[in-house]
Design a protein around this motif. Structure first.
Motif, short mmCIF file in Angstrom:
data_model
loop_
_atom_site.label_atom_id
_atom_site.label_comp_id
_atom_site.label_asym_id
_atom_site.label_seq_id
_atom_site.Cartn_x
_atom_site.Cartn_y
_atom_site.Cartn_z
N TYR A 35 0.83 -1.20 0.00
CA TYR A 35 0.00 0.00 0.00
C TYR A 35 0.87 1.25 0.00
O TYR A 35 1.74 1.42 0.85
N GLY A 79 -2.10 3.84 -4.01
CA GLY A 79 -3.12 2.88 -3.63
C GLY A 79 -2.52 1.52 -3.33
O GLY A 79 -1.36 1.39 -2.94
N LEU A 109 -7.10 3.37 -4.84
CA LEU A 109 -7.06 4.14 -3.60
C LEU A 109 -8.26 3.86 -2.69
O LEU A 109 -8.30 4.37 -1.56
N ASP A 110 -9.24 3.12 -3.16
CA ASP A 110 -10.43 2.83 -2.38
C ASP A 110 -10.61 1.32 -2.32
O ASP A 110 -10.82 0.67 -3.34
N PRO A 111 -10.49 0.70 -1.14
CA PRO A 111 -10.37 1.38 0.15
C PRO A 111 -8.93 1.77 0.48
O PRO A 111 -7.99 1.21 -0.08
N ARG A 112 -8.79 2.74 1.41
CA ARG A 112 -7.50 3.01 1.98
C ARG A 112 -7.13 1.83 2.87
O ARG A 112 -7.99 1.12 3.38
N ASP A 129 -10.09 -0.19 6.53
CA ASP A 129 -10.00 1.23 6.18
C ASP A 129 -10.55 2.03 7.36
O ASP A 129 -11.76 2.08 7.59
N SER A 143 -10.37 5.27 7.70
CA SER A 143 -10.80 6.62 7.32
C SER A 143 -12.32 6.72 7.22
O SER A 143 -12.87 7.81 7.18
N ARG A 144 -12.98 5.57 7.17
CA ARG A 144 -14.44 5.55 7.09
C ARG A 144 -15.05 5.62 8.50
O ARG A 144 -14.41 5.25 9.48
N THR A 189 -13.07 -4.76 4.25
CA THR A 189 -13.32 -5.30 2.91
C THR A 189 -12.67 -6.68 2.81
O THR A 189 -11.49 -6.84 3.11
N GLU A 224 -18.28 -6.24 2.06
CA GLU A 224 -17.86 -5.11 2.88
C GLU A 224 -18.74 -5.05 4.12
O GLU A 224 -19.92 -5.42 4.09
#
Length: 474
Positions: A75, A80, A101-104, A123, A125-126, A132, A148
């Motif tokens: 990563y 990403g 880049l998604d998900p971080r 991730d 940041s959510r 995931t 997810e």
């Protein structure tokens, strides 16, 4: 006879060195270090099979191997995530999959399940944090399934065949689900609905291994491991997916038939901190109490008092509780699974510690037919549960941390102040054969990485972001 001194063994690896192909190998050159109660010096070196250089801004690296292929997740914040397969042997695979880049990626885990590469990504940041789960084909990397969910509301129990048993929040705010999902299709073989929001604890019944485990095994996702401070060590414990226990947030214990998802029995007991299911019992801990209940009726069978920081099986009928002992030290108290009574005698479990024996670790993992500690400084690293014997580290300030384990082999990181910043050796926990150490670099790790071992190949990551596939000589 007490097993030999691992600290002295590892000093053989670290004392003097030479450069072989750009990699440092440390060899014993002083006869004084050979007083090892019958064990010889290091048994061979770790030859490099493959080296992969990663970009300098790589923040997270996860690796897995089956001995023929090196799989890794890398990563980079600006680029990403990518998952790559690199052949180590002629029958290995080569491919690369870009996840973008998604998900971080704040945490991740790679696990090989037959011809499926299971990729768990957290991730943070959510809001809430996102977990995931991707299933990729090991042969070409194509995506087989994806799910997810909320990271802190998802619990894994076991992997059996090509399926995973997990619990997660349901469709409403007042429900949870326990399911057995096919990793290739993502479809559920069965679903058990729980009228309670928020996933608590989920566990499959486990049994002590008679050797390396090649069948169903207990499993946790990366977020669970991180929350509990555990490492990605593949235990040799054997999972029985036919018996599952779910402890919901109300403290209700549900015993399920893992083959059908049907409820066997449920009862309100307690919202546990941890639990283990084995030998026809579910053993749960809350505060300073650990108690066992039979799986047929959930009737209490025994109860012991005292704070237990960690738990784990350390014999066919033995549960080990890690208890605080002051001065940043922990002791392990072995108890009989059937009675809850302390095990051991005065020579192995000092009476002054209430039947506890110093193990020097807050966490431990069954490996083959032994127990390996997750972090040891001048303590003990392996116990033989049959004789309650151990391998000790007597070298002052020598630190050993298992980075990966599989079957009877462990990849050990070795740190010796003034001698070696960070080195790696492979140990056979049954024969206590070990390799010369490979230096991982003189700097500290400025990123997050794991290791793996399988099929006679150890995979490690150096401090300068090189992934090395190393051939184990035994």
């Amino acid at each position: 006879m007490l097993w030999t001194v691992l600290g002295t063994v590892l000093m053989l690896l670290l004392c003097c060195g030479g450069i072989v192909g750009g990699v440092f190998y440390y060899r014993a050159q002083q006869a004084d270090y050979l007083r090892l109660d019958g064990l010889a010096a290091a048994d061979g070196k770790l030859d490099e099979l493959k080296s992969v250089k990663l970009p300098g801004d790589t923040e997270i690296v996860r690796v897995a191997t089956d001995g023929a292929t090196l799989y890794y997740l890398a990563y980079q914040p600006t680029v990403g995530t990518k998952v790559t397969a690199v052949s180590v042997k002629p029958d290995g695979h080569n491919w690369e999959v870009q996840l973008g880049l998604d998900p971080r990626v704040n945490d991740a885990r790679l696990t090989l399940v037959g011809d499926v590469l299971l990729v768990d990504v957290v991730d943070k940041s959510r809001t809430p944090m996102l977990l995931t789960q991707l299933s990729l084909a090991t042969g070409d990397g194509h995506q087989l399934s994806k799910r997810e969910g909320k990271q802190d509301q998802t619990a894994y129990a076991a992997i059996v065949d090509n399926s995973i048993i997990l619990a997660y929040d349901g469709d409403s705010r007042s429900s949870s689900k326990v399911e057995r999902q096919d990793l290739k299709t993502g479809k559920a073989a069965w679903t058990y609905q729980v009228d309670d929001a928020g996933t608590a604890l989920l566990a499959a019944s486990v049994s002590w291994p008679g050797g390396p485990n090649k069948g169903a095994f207990p499993y946790r996702h990366a977020g669970e491991l991180r929350e509990r401070g555990e490492q990605n060590l593949r235990t040799s414990l054997v999972a029985d997916p036919g018996t599952l226990v779910f402890n919901d947030n109300r403290g209700v214990v549900h015993v399920l038939d893992g083959a059908t998802g049907q409820l066997k029995v449920k009862k309100k007991i307690e919202r546990w901190t941890w639990m283990v299911v084995t030998g026809g019992l579910v053993i749960g801990n809350f505060g300073s109490t650990t108690a066992a209940y039979d799986l047929a009726t959930l009737t209490e069978r025994w109860r012991v008092s005292g704070q237990a920081l960690y738990f784990g099986m350390c014999g066919a009928t033995t549960l080990c509780l890690s208890i605080p002992a002051g001065s940043d030290k922990d002791l392990v108290r072995p108890v009989d699974l059937t009675t809850g009574k302390p095990m051991g005698d005065s020579t192995t479990a000092p009476k002054a510690q209430g039947g506890a024996s110093e193990f020097g670790a807050t966490e431990f993992t069954p490996l083959d037919k032994r127990v390996i500690a997750s972090n040891v400084v001048s303590g003990a690293i392996i116990r033989d549960p049959a004789s309650w014997d151990m391998t000790r580290l007597l070298q002052d300030k020598l630190s050993v941390t298992p980075l990966a384990a599989s079957g009877r082999y462990a990849v050990l990181e070795v740190n010796a102040p003034g001698i070696l910043k960070s080195g790696v050796s492979v140990l056979d926990v049954e024969s206590l054969r070990y390799t010369q150490a490979v230096a991982m670099g003189d700097s500290d790790y400025g990123f997050d990485a794991t290791a793996d071992i399988a099929g006679g190949v150890a995979v490690v990551v150096t401090t300068d972001r090189r992934i090395l596939a190393l051939k184990v000589p035994f």
